[in-house]
Design a protein around this motif. Structure first.
Motif, short mmCIF file in Angstrom:
data_model
loop_
_atom_site.label_atom_id
_atom_site.label_comp_id
_atom_site.label_asym_id
_atom_site.label_seq_id
_atom_site.Cartn_x
_atom_site.Cartn_y
_atom_site.Cartn_z
N ASP A 76 44.55 85.23 27.79
CA ASP A 76 45.24 83.98 27.49
C ASP A 76 46.17 83.36 28.57
OD1 ASP A 76 44.00 83.89 24.99
OD2 ASP A 76 45.67 84.71 23.72
N GLN A 77 46.98 84.38 28.84
CA GLN A 77 47.63 83.95 30.19
C GLN A 77 46.77 83.72 31.62
OE1 GLN A 77 50.76 87.13 31.14
NE2 GLN A 77 51.77 85.74 32.64
N ARG A 78 47.15 82.42 32.08
CA ARG A 78 46.46 82.01 33.43
C ARG A 78 47.09 82.02 34.41
NH1 ARG A 78 43.38 76.51 30.73
NH2 ARG A 78 42.28 77.67 29.18
N PRO A 79 46.84 82.48 35.49
CA PRO A 79 47.58 82.41 36.97
C PRO A 79 48.02 80.96 37.37
CG PRO A 79 45.61 83.79 37.09
CD PRO A 79 45.53 82.94 35.90
N ILE A 80 47.27 80.19 36.94
CA ILE A 80 47.39 78.34 37.12
C ILE A 80 47.67 77.96 35.83
CG2 ILE A 80 46.67 76.44 38.27
CD1 ILE A 80 45.29 77.96 40.33
N GLU A 81 48.80 77.25 35.67
CA GLU A 81 49.13 76.52 34.50
C GLU A 81 48.47 74.97 34.91
OE1 GLU A 81 50.28 77.71 31.75
OE2 GLU A 81 50.62 79.55 32.86
N LEU B 256 54.76 81.49 47.80
CA LEU B 256 55.21 82.92 48.13
C LEU B 256 56.36 83.02 46.77
CD1 LEU B 256 55.48 83.18 51.72
CD2 LEU B 256 53.67 84.07 50.30
N SER B 257 56.88 82.28 46.11
CA SER B 257 57.90 82.37 44.96
C SER B 257 57.64 81.25 43.82
CB SER B 257 59.34 82.37 45.64
OG SER B 257 59.49 81.02 46.29
N LEU C 208 49.85 86.86 44.14
CA LEU C 208 50.42 85.57 44.37
C LEU C 208 49.90 84.75 42.80
CD1 LEU C 208 50.46 84.70 47.90
CD2 LEU C 208 52.19 85.84 46.62
N LYS C 209 50.80 83.80 42.39
CA LYS C 209 50.26 82.95 41.39
C LYS C 209 50.35 81.44 41.80
CE LYS C 209 51.56 86.28 37.53
NZ LYS C 209 52.25 86.41 36.50
N GLY C 210 49.78 80.56 41.27
CA GLY C 210 49.82 79.15 41.43
C GLY C 210 48.79 78.59 42.15
N ALA D 224 34.90 77.35 45.08
CA ALA D 224 34.80 77.34 43.56
C ALA D 224 35.37 78.53 43.04
CB ALA D 224 33.47 77.14 42.99
N LEU D 225 35.56 79.51 43.81
CA LEU D 225 36.18 80.94 43.06
C LEU D 225 37.80 81.00 42.93
CD1 LEU D 225 33.12 81.70 43.88
CD2 LEU D 225 34.02 83.98 44.36
N PRO D 226 38.32 81.86 42.10
CA PRO D 226 39.70 81.86 42.13
C PRO D 226 40.12 82.10 43.67
CG PRO D 226 38.73 82.95 40.05
CD PRO D 226 37.54 82.56 41.04
N PRO D 227 41.30 81.87 43.77
CA PRO D 227 41.61 82.08 45.24
C PRO D 227 42.15 83.69 45.45
CG PRO D 227 43.52 80.77 43.96
CD PRO D 227 42.29 80.79 43.23
#
Length: 286
Positions: free
Chosen positions: A155-160, A285-286, A224-226, A214-217
Motif C-alpha cells: 500500500d505504501q508507494r515511494p511516489i505519492e 536527496l532529502s 531514495l524516494k520521490g 517506463a520502469l521505476p527509477p
C-alpha cells in the motif's frame, strides 16, 4: 512467453498507445496532439510517452519511417491536455534524415511554454544488414510468473500521487530489484523487468521510446524516494522488435551532486538488443 496474458490483444496502429500518441497535421511541420492523463506519474506526463508522441510527429514529417537515435531535453514538466508540436527538417539523405521537434503547451496565463525539445535521426530499420557483432548478453530475468507487478505492490508507494501509467503497462519486475518496495533497497542502482503494453499490443520502434523510461527509477534501489525527473534522454533504436514481451534492464553507476545516470538495454523475445538509452535525471536527496 510465460506470464504474458492480457484480456484483449490490441495491434500496432489500433491500440491505446497509438490513440494516445496520435498527432494531427495542422500546417506544414505543425501538429496538434492531446496528452493523455493515462500516462502520468504524480501530476506530470511520463517522459517516454512524450518522446513517443514527438517521435510519431517526426516520423510523419521526415522521409524515413523509423527513429534511429533520438535525444531529448526536458525543459518543463508537461501536463495532460492539448499540446502543439513544431517540427523542422534539418537534413535529408539517402539512408538517414535528421529533424528536430519541440512540444509546447499554454500555461495558466496564456503564454506558450516549451516543454521538451528533440533532435533525431530517422532511417529504415527493415533495410539494415543482418550482421551483428556484440558482447552484450540479455539480462538474467526469472520467468514472468516469478516476478511482480503493480497489483502485487504494498500500500505504501515511494511516489505519492497519480500512478495512472501503471494501468497502461504490463510490468513484471525482477524480485532482486524490488527491495525498495519492501523497505530494504539493495543500494545497487539496478532495475529489471519484463515489459509490455497492458492491452497486448506488440512493440514497435515508437513504443521502444516508451520502454526505456517506463520502469521505476533505479534511485529507489539506491534508497531514495520521490519523483526522479529526466533532464536529458538519448535513445538508440537498433532493430525492429520481434513480437512478444520485452526485457528491460537499467543500471546506475554514479549518483553525484544530486544527479544520476540511467543506462537502459531493451531485449526482444528473439534475444536481440533492440534499444539502448542513457538519461540524466535529478534525484531528490532529502
Amino acid at each position: 512467453m510465460a506470464g504474458m496474458a492480457q484480456a484483449a490483444q490490441a495491434t500496432i496502429g489500433d491500440s491505446e498507445f497509438d490513440r494516445d500518441t496520435a498527432v494531427t497535421l495542422r500546417a506544414p511541420g505543425v501538429y496538434d496532439t492531446e496528452l493523455s492523463a493515462g500516462w502520468t506519474i504524480i501530476s506530470a506526463v511520463n517522459g517516454g510517452y512524450l518522446l513517443a508522441t514527438l517521435g510519431r510527429a517526426l516520423a510523419d514529417a521526415l522521409p524515413h519511417p523509423d527513429p534511429f537515435t533520438v535525444s531529448a531535453y526536458y525543459l518543463t514538466a508537461s501536463q495532460a491536455g492539448p499540446a502543439t508540436i513544431r517540427t523542422e527538417t534539418v537534413r535529408t539523405g539517402r539512408t538517414l534524415s535528421t529533424g528536430q521537434a519541440s512540444l509546447y503547451q499554454t500555461d495558466a496565463d496564456g503564454n506558450e511554454v516549451e516543454r521538451i525539445r528533440v533532435l533525431a535521426s530517422y532511417g529504415d530499420l527493415d533495410v539494415l544488414p543482418d550482421d551483428v557483432r556484440t558482447t552484450a548478453t540479455p539480462p538474467g530475468l526469472p520467468p514472468a510468473e516469478h516476478c511482480f507487478g503493480a497489483q502485487d505492490a504494498p500500500d505504501q508507494r515511494p511516489i505519492e500521487g497519480s500512478s495512472a501509467i501503471a494501468d497502461r503497462l504490463w510490468l513484471k519486475i525482477d524480485p532482486a530489484t524490488l527491495g525498495w518496495a519492501l523497505g530494504a533497497p539493495s543500494g545497487k542502482g539496478e532495475m529489471r523487468a519484463w515489459f509490455g503494453l497492458a492491452d497486448g499490443r506488440d512493440a514497435d520502434p515508437l513504443s521502444l521510446l516508451l520502454a526505456v523510461d517506463a520502469l521505476p527509477p533505479t534511485a529507489f534501489e539506491l534508497g531514495l524516494k520521490g519523483w526522479v525527473p529526466t533532464v536529458e534522454l538519448t535513445v538508440h533504436i537498433r532493430c525492429r522488435p520481434a513480437p512478444g514481451p520485452l526485457r528491460v534492464a537499467i543500471t546506475t553507476r554514479n549518483l553525484a551532486g544530486g544527479f544520476l545516470e540511467e543506462d537502459a538495454e531493451v531485449w526482444d523475445s528473439a534475444d536481440r538488443l533492440v534499444a539502448q538509452s542513457r538519461q540524466l535525471a535529478r534525484a531528490r536527496l532529502s
